[in-house]
Design a protein around this motif. Sequence first.
Motif, PDB file in Angstrom:
ATOM      1  N   ASP A 119      14.410   2.984   7.505  1.00 31.70           N
ATOM      2  CA  ASP A 119      15.189   2.052   6.306  1.00 31.70           C
ATOM      3  C   ASP A 119      14.363   1.924   5.392  1.00 31.70           C
ATOM      4  OD1 ASP A 119      17.672   3.020   7.613  1.00 31.70           O
ATOM      5  OD2 ASP A 119      17.820  -0.221   7.616  1.00 31.70           O
ATOM      6  N   GLN A 120      12.875   1.246   5.739  1.00 27.82           N
ATOM      7  CA  GLN A 120      11.960   1.303   4.996  1.00 27.82           C
ATOM      8  C   GLN A 120      11.534   2.723   4.236  1.00 27.82           C
ATOM      9  OE1 GLN A 120      10.917  -1.807   4.039  1.00 27.82           O
ATOM     10  NE2 GLN A 120       9.692  -1.813   2.924  1.00 27.82           N
ATOM     11  N   ILE A 121      11.176   3.757   5.070  1.00 27.87           N
ATOM     12  CA  ILE A 121      10.593   4.379   4.416  1.00 27.87           C
ATOM     13  C   ILE A 121      11.517   5.184   3.271  1.00 27.87           C
ATOM     14  CG2 ILE A 121      10.029   6.885   5.170  1.00 27.87           C
ATOM     15  CD1 ILE A 121       8.967   5.717   7.929  1.00 27.87           C
ATOM     16  N   LEU A 122      12.499   4.824   4.155  1.00 26.28           N
ATOM     17  CA  LEU A 122      13.820   5.854   3.243  1.00 26.28           C
ATOM     18  C   LEU A 122      13.720   4.964   1.388  1.00 26.28           C
ATOM     19  CD1 LEU A 122      16.289   6.882   5.535  1.00 26.28           C
ATOM     20  CD2 LEU A 122      14.731   8.480   3.845  1.00 26.28           C
ATOM     21  N   ALA A 123      13.485   3.934   1.748  1.00 26.39           N
ATOM     22  CA  ALA A 123      13.715   2.886   0.531  1.00 26.39           C
ATOM     23  C   ALA A 123      12.309   3.243   0.042  1.00 26.39           C
ATOM     24  CB  ALA A 123      13.242   1.826   1.018  1.00 26.39           C
ATOM     25  N   GLU A 124      11.293   3.240  -0.051  1.00 24.41           N
ATOM     26  CA  GLU A 124       9.984   3.739  -0.246  1.00 24.41           C
ATOM     27  C   GLU A 124       9.506   4.727  -0.870  1.00 24.41           C
ATOM     28  OE1 GLU A 124       6.958   2.488   1.933  1.00 24.41           O
ATOM     29  OE2 GLU A 124       7.659   0.721   1.910  1.00 24.41           O
TER      30      GLU A 124
END
Length: 306
Positions: A288-293
């Motif tokens: 989720d963090q990777i996609l948000a970033e």
Amino acid sequence: MVNQHHGGTGPDAEGRAGQTVVVTGGSDGMGRGIALGRAARGDRVLAVGSNPMKGERLLADAAASGLGDRVEFLTADLSTIAGNQTVIDHVAANYRAIDGLVMAANRQSPQRVQTSDGLESTFALYYLSRHVLGHGLMPALSAGSKPVIVNIAGVGLASGKINWDDLQLRHRYRTIAAQLQAGRANDLLGVAMAAQFGEQVPYVLYHPGFTRSGDSAMEQINPLTRAIIKTVAMVAARSVERAIAPVHGFLDSPPTVPLTAVDRGKLLPSELKTLDPAAARRLADATDQILAEADPTAVKREDGTR
Ligand SMILES: NC(=O)c1ccc[n+]([C@@H]2O[C@H](COP(=O)([O-])OP(=O)(O)OC[C@H]3O[C@@H](n4cnc5c(N)ncnc54)[C@H](OP(=O)(O)O)[C@@H]3O)[C@@H](O)[C@H]2O)c1
């Protein structure tokens, strides 16, 4: 490239209405075998691959077998977030519901390649694409009749690890390590997806074993190594038809439990170390963090629109 003909399919001999199945990597190897096999069973198939020429070949072969109106091909680079979004948008615009999602796209990369999203390509194609598609196609799957997701990877293997401190393998890249990391990530993806959606849409992790396919995976490998692998495969590997037979079973009769893990014919216990729920939650959070970033400009559609 899209074949716009996707006519309805009637009930088969057993009275089961034709299903609608999305197959990633549907233009080659096991995915292609599944796509044509489903069409022959009366299903409507959306096959996805990155090479339009392979798509043309798939459609020509389907047409030659009288299955042309059951197979559609969509060109999308699934190593990019935008490519996955193209598939999700296409399904939302053209299909009321889907009954099966089979994920078989993969390609080995001898060198570390960074995608336009700034991600390592094996991680992006072999794992992240399956995360994005599973979530993005969930509305269509939830509307399907007895839907199921089948993730074809390497469950049952204990080798390889998630490099928690370097998921993008920036510090040390090895082809096999990248493949194994993505394989273990797919194991954890199955656990997370089954926990979240499995009651409604069961999830199957399937390891086909060494199979006489994988030509796409070897496109980047040097000719000598490729010749050796092909020679070994002639003797030791299973045929595509044999490797995909269980996938037809999962689609015909989806499991009634949220998560099923099968290594060739063997049902695996959920207590396997590679199916650890805590690690699955950790990877889901990191993803989720990777996609948000991810660079927001990379999330635009492949045709350039937002
Ligand atoms: N073969 C084996 O021995 C074996 C063993 C264990 C597990 N598996 C797993 O089984 C699955 C199927 O393997 P396979 O051997 O059938 O593969 P394959 O013959 O190499 O076919 C791979 C498919 O993925 C597509 N693909 C590759 N890069 C893509 C991209 N960027 N975007 C969209 N599509 C892409 C290819 O189409 P394009 O070239 O058109 O993009 C092709 O249709 C894979 O997940 C693999 O890891 C295979």
